[in-house]
Design a protein around this motif. Structure first.
Motif: not given
Length: 265
Positions: A64-72, A91-94, A140-144, A154-156
């Motif tokens: 999926a596309n990643h647009i916000s910390n809320y979209d999960v 991410k491991s910080e979580i 796949p983007e790896g971040t927002i 672009s995806g990873r």
């Protein structure tokens, strides 16, 4: 917003969880979902499309596309009410955060050690989950997205690597609206306390055809992984185009160069 025919016009999110999802899941995961469902209706108005494209069983990789910390939460609820319990790569910080980390572990989510030599280790756990017939969800983007207009970047290569090594279906999902709840890359707490409910739209698509990238008995080359990644992100971007009712810009934002770049296909 472009109006599309929706087979789920009867508002499936109102159905009891036990009627739409019979998969086993940790009690913490179930409790978390029930808690989220008490808050979500106060913040958003759901619009879900093509839940029928989510495989009812077996290993499946959702991208999926990643647009916000809320979209999960938005994507997770959509998938759970489609009959599956997703295991997200995060991410491991979580996982090291108080309370939140414990919840993530208890819910069987998969940590990603980004930008370290151990980053690929998360793919081992994700691959095992897929082979065990579970659903794995990833961005796949790896971040927002850092695209100035919120389009998929672009995806990873991780999603392509998992898909080609396991052979599971790869189901793309597009979503919009979650950035209005908590902001985009930077959390905007003021949005969270708005008195209006924001519309969030989630749309699943047909599985991405990756057969042309598979070579029996051979590991995919870096070039093959890159081409497969572009195909995956093309599928996600096409769904976002439908939801936004507009065409994505030419090229795709690449954080390494800070600009949109052409995609090799």
């Amino acid at each position: 917003m472009h109006e599309m025919s929706r087979p789920d016009a009867d508002k499936p999110w109102r159905l009891p969880l036990r009627k739409v999802n019979t998969e086993k899941a940790p009690w913490v995961y179930r409790a978390l979902v029930r808690a989220v469902r008490l808050v979500a209706p106060l913040l958003t108005r759901r619009h879900w499309s093509r839940q029928d494209l989510i495989p009812p069983d077996g290993g499946v990789l959702v991208v999926a596309n990643h647009i916000s910390n809320y979209d999960v939460l938005v994507l997770g609820e959509f998938l759970i009410w489609s009959g599956r319990w997703p295991r997200f790569l995060g991410k491991s910080e979580i996982f090291s955060a108080p309370v939140l980390g414990w919840v993530a572990h208890q819910c069987g989510q998969i940590p990603v050690l980004r930008n370290t030599k151990d980053a690929k280790q998360s793919l081992v756990f994700a691959k095992k989950a897929l082979q065990d017939g579970q659903m794995v969800a990833m961005y796949p983007e790896g971040t927002i997205t850092k695209d100035p207009d919120g389009w998929p970047m672009s995806g990873r290569r991780g999603a392509a690597m998992l898909a080609l090594s396991t052979g599971v279906p790869v189901v793309p999902v597009g979503q919009i609206g979650a950035e209005e709840v908590l902001g985009g890359p930077t959390i905007q707490w003021g949005k969270l306390f708005s008195l209006r409910r924001r519309p969030v739209h989630v749309l699943a698509g047909e599985p991405v055809d990756l057969d042309r990238f598979r070579r029996e008995g051979q590991d995919p080359s870096p070039e093959t992984l890159e081409l497969a990644t572009v195909a995956i992100m093309d599928a996600v971007a096409a769904l976002v185009e439908q939801l936004r009712d507009e065409q994505a810009p030419r090229g795709r934002w690449d954080m390494r160069v800070g600009a949109r770049v052409p995609q090799k296909r």
